[in-house]
Write a protein that holds these residues in place. Structure first.
Motif, PDB file in Angstrom:
ATOM      1  N   UNK A 232       1.069  -0.996  -0.223  1.00 21.46           N
ATOM      2  CA  UNK A 232       0.216   0.145  -0.455  1.00 21.46           C
ATOM      3  C   UNK A 232       0.688   1.237   0.182  1.00 21.46           C
ATOM      4  N   UNK A 233       1.505   1.448   0.822  1.00 24.05           N
ATOM      5  CA  UNK A 233       2.884   2.410   0.847  1.00 24.05           C
ATOM      6  C   UNK A 233       4.064   2.932  -0.638  1.00 24.05           C
TER       7      UNK A 233
ATOM      8  N   UNK B 225      20.450  -5.687   0.215  1.00 26.96           N
ATOM      9  CA  UNK B 225      21.507  -3.773   0.737  1.00 26.96           C
ATOM     10  C   UNK B 225      22.072  -3.634   0.386  1.00 26.96           C
ATOM     11  N   UNK B 226      23.114  -3.897  -0.683  1.00 22.17           N
ATOM     12  CA  UNK B 226      24.317  -2.598  -1.335  1.00 22.17           C
ATOM     13  C   UNK B 226      23.059  -1.948  -2.671  1.00 22.17           C
ATOM     14  N   UNK B 227      22.194  -2.314  -3.180  1.00 26.91           N
ATOM     15  CA  UNK B 227      21.363  -1.777  -4.430  1.00 26.91           C
ATOM     16  C   UNK B 227      20.589  -0.968  -2.883  1.00 26.91           C
ATOM     17  N   UNK B 228      19.951  -1.073  -1.790  1.00 22.02           N
ATOM     18  CA  UNK B 228      19.130  -0.140  -1.094  1.00 22.02           C
ATOM     19  C   UNK B 228      19.686   0.970  -0.954  1.00 22.02           C
ATOM     20  N   UNK B 229      21.670   0.686  -0.148  1.00 14.39           N
ATOM     21  CA  UNK B 229      22.711   1.251  -0.005  1.00 14.39           C
ATOM     22  C   UNK B 229      23.292   2.405  -0.962  1.00 14.39           C
ATOM     23  N   UNK B 230      23.341   1.550  -2.579  1.00 15.02           N
ATOM     24  CA  UNK B 230      23.632   2.450  -4.166  1.00 15.02           C
ATOM     25  C   UNK B 230      22.364   3.494  -3.789  1.00 15.02           C
ATOM     26  N   UNK B 231      21.017   2.865  -4.131  1.00 14.65           N
ATOM     27  CA  UNK B 231      20.143   4.438  -3.947  1.00 14.65           C
ATOM     28  C   UNK B 231      20.185   5.578  -2.675  1.00 14.65           C
ATOM     29  N   UNK B 232      20.157   5.204  -1.553  1.00 14.75           N
ATOM     30  CA  UNK B 232      20.305   5.945  -0.661  1.00 14.75           C
ATOM     31  C   UNK B 232      21.546   7.370  -1.106  1.00 14.75           C
ATOM     32  N   UNK B 233      22.768   6.583  -1.637  1.00 16.99           N
ATOM     33  CA  UNK B 233      23.990   7.907  -1.996  1.00 16.99           C
ATOM     34  C   UNK B 233      23.330   8.456  -3.042  1.00 16.99           C
ATOM     35  N   UNK B 234      22.275   8.079  -4.233  1.00 20.10           N
ATOM     36  CA  UNK B 234      22.672   8.567  -4.693  1.00 20.10           C
ATOM     37  C   UNK B 234      21.428   9.929  -4.726  1.00 20.10           C
ATOM     38  N   UNK B 235      20.693   9.786  -3.443  1.00 23.85           N
ATOM     39  CA  UNK B 235      19.073  10.769  -2.774  1.00 23.85           C
ATOM     40  C   UNK B 235      20.403  11.612  -1.684  1.00 23.85           C
ATOM     41  N   UNK B 236      21.633  11.368  -1.391  1.00 20.46           N
ATOM     42  CA  UNK B 236      21.896  12.268  -0.569  1.00 20.46           C
ATOM     43  C   UNK B 236      22.178  13.214  -0.911  1.00 20.46           C
TER      44      UNK B 236
ATOM     45  N   UNK C 131      11.747  16.748  -4.294  1.00 17.28           N
ATOM     46  CA  UNK C 131      10.955  15.819  -3.283  1.00 17.28           C
ATOM     47  C   UNK C 131      10.502  14.500  -3.927  1.00 17.28           C
ATOM     48  N   UNK C 132      10.872  14.286  -5.086  1.00 17.33           N
ATOM     49  CA  UNK C 132      10.326  13.447  -5.806  1.00 17.33           C
ATOM     50  C   UNK C 132      11.697  11.964  -6.088  1.00 17.33           C
ATOM     51  N   UNK C 133      13.055  13.088  -6.114  1.00 16.70           N
ATOM     52  CA  UNK C 133      13.633  11.944  -5.725  1.00 16.70           C
ATOM     53  C   UNK C 133      13.671  11.320  -3.944  1.00 16.70           C
ATOM     54  N   UNK C 134      13.020  12.038  -3.340  1.00 22.27           N
ATOM     55  CA  UNK C 134      12.757  11.009  -2.645  1.00 22.27           C
ATOM     56  C   UNK C 134      11.504  10.560  -1.875  1.00 22.27           C
ATOM     57  N   UNK C 135      10.413  10.650  -2.956  1.00 19.36           N
ATOM     58  CA  UNK C 135       9.875   9.856  -3.279  1.00 19.36           C
ATOM     59  C   UNK C 135      10.128   8.607  -4.066  1.00 19.36           C
ATOM     60  N   UNK C 136      11.307   9.259  -4.428  1.00 18.71           N
ATOM     61  CA  UNK C 136      11.580   7.139  -5.746  1.00 18.71           C
ATOM     62  C   UNK C 136      11.661   6.381  -4.638  1.00 18.71           C
ATOM     63  N   UNK C 137      13.281   7.268  -4.233  1.00 25.17           N
ATOM     64  CA  UNK C 137      13.979   6.081  -3.183  1.00 25.17           C
ATOM     65  C   UNK C 137      12.776   5.467  -1.904  1.00 25.17           C
ATOM     66  N   UNK C 138      11.701   6.025  -1.814  1.00 23.92           N
ATOM     67  CA  UNK C 138      11.012   5.521  -0.456  1.00 23.92           C
ATOM     68  C   UNK C 138      10.016   4.791  -0.955  1.00 23.92           C
ATOM     69  N   UNK C 139       9.872   4.782  -2.433  1.00 21.60           N
ATOM     70  CA  UNK C 139       9.031   3.827  -3.540  1.00 21.60           C
ATOM     71  C   UNK C 139      10.289   2.383  -3.562  1.00 21.60           C
TER      72      UNK C 139
ATOM     73  N   UNK D  94      12.743   1.906  -1.663  1.00 18.87           N
ATOM     74  CA  UNK D  94      13.375   1.167  -0.216  1.00 18.87           C
ATOM     75  C   UNK D  94      12.272   0.236   0.113  1.00 18.87           C
ATOM     76  N   UNK D  95      11.212   0.795  -0.010  1.00 18.18           N
ATOM     77  CA  UNK D  95       9.727  -0.444   0.348  1.00 18.18           C
ATOM     78  C   UNK D  95       9.787  -1.693  -0.483  1.00 18.18           C
ATOM     79  N   UNK D  96       9.860  -1.912  -1.970  1.00 20.74           N
ATOM     80  CA  UNK D  96      10.461  -2.435  -2.293  1.00 20.74           C
ATOM     81  C   UNK D  96      10.669  -3.427  -2.048  1.00 20.74           C
ATOM     82  N   UNK D  97      12.318  -2.940  -2.177  1.00 22.10           N
ATOM     83  CA  UNK D  97      12.782  -4.119  -1.545  1.00 22.10           C
ATOM     84  C   UNK D  97      13.618  -3.861  -0.445  1.00 22.10           C
ATOM     85  N   UNK D  98      12.818  -3.335   0.281  1.00 20.87           N
ATOM     86  CA  UNK D  98      12.467  -3.845   2.353  1.00 20.87           C
ATOM     87  C   UNK D  98      11.361  -4.885   1.892  1.00 20.87           C
ATOM     88  N   UNK D  99       9.951  -4.873   0.958  1.00 28.22           N
ATOM     89  CA  UNK D  99       9.031  -6.595   1.240  1.00 28.22           C
ATOM     90  C   UNK D  99      10.171  -7.646   0.425  1.00 28.22           C
TER      91      UNK D  99
END
Length: 162
Positions: free
Chosen positions: A21-22, A108-119, A124-132, A134-139
């Motif tokens: 849902x998120x 975990x490495x791919x999530x770290x890469x996405x976080x670095x790219x957004x750092x 705001x769109x970058x943060x929303x994309x990162x959230x999506x 991270x949620x997908x990879x967390x799932x």
């Protein structure tokens, strides 16, 4: 004991549903920001270059971990397939568990890469994309962990040997 099982089954159902849902909610949001790049300072530009290299390094690490895990799993499976051992089912489950652990590390490495790219100076769109992402990879990570845990519980003797 029964209360713990009902709580665990409730978490098992609600967590993936809430993550999905998120994810849908994040992907449906449109910030309406313009795509005109903002001017940045030389320090910020230099920092972006460094962070991009770090992100690429994390992506390479993920590719190496996942690629080597797949090659190792295939080699182990083929070795087991052509051996005369009768424990083929147990060996296959062991291979799945080891592969799942390494896939989790790669995620975990791919999530770290996405976080670095957004750092550095995210929009705001970058943060929303990162959230999506991270949620997908967390799932994915959650379901992998569930599979690993179930496999370890059903084959505790494999854990004792390692």
């Amino acid at each position: 004991m029964k209360q713990e099982r009902s709580r665990d089954s409730l978490i098992t159902i609600l967590l993936p549903i809430s993550l999905i849902f998120g994810l849908v909610l994040l992907l449906s949001l449109n910030t309406g920001e313009s795509s005109i790049p903002e001017e940045s300072s030389p320090l910020e530009s230099g920092l972006k270059v460094i962070v991009d290299y770090l992100a690429v390094g994390a992506e390479i690490a993920a590719a190496l971990v996942i690629g080597s895990a797949v090659v190792r799993a295939i080699a182990t499976y083929l070795r087991q397939l052509f051996s005369r051992s009768r424990q083929h089912q147990d060996a296959t489950e062991s291979i799945r568990l080891k592969l799942g652990r390494l896939l989790t590390l790669g995620l975990e490495f791919t999530v770290a890469s996405d976080i670095l790219r957004t750092a550095v100076a995210p929009t705001r769109q970058d943060i929303l994309n990162l959230g999506a992402i991270v949620l997908l990879r967390t799932l994915l990570n959650y379901f992998l962990e569930q599979e690993i845990r179930q496999g370890e519980e059903s084959h505790p003797s494999e854990q004792e040997r390692n």
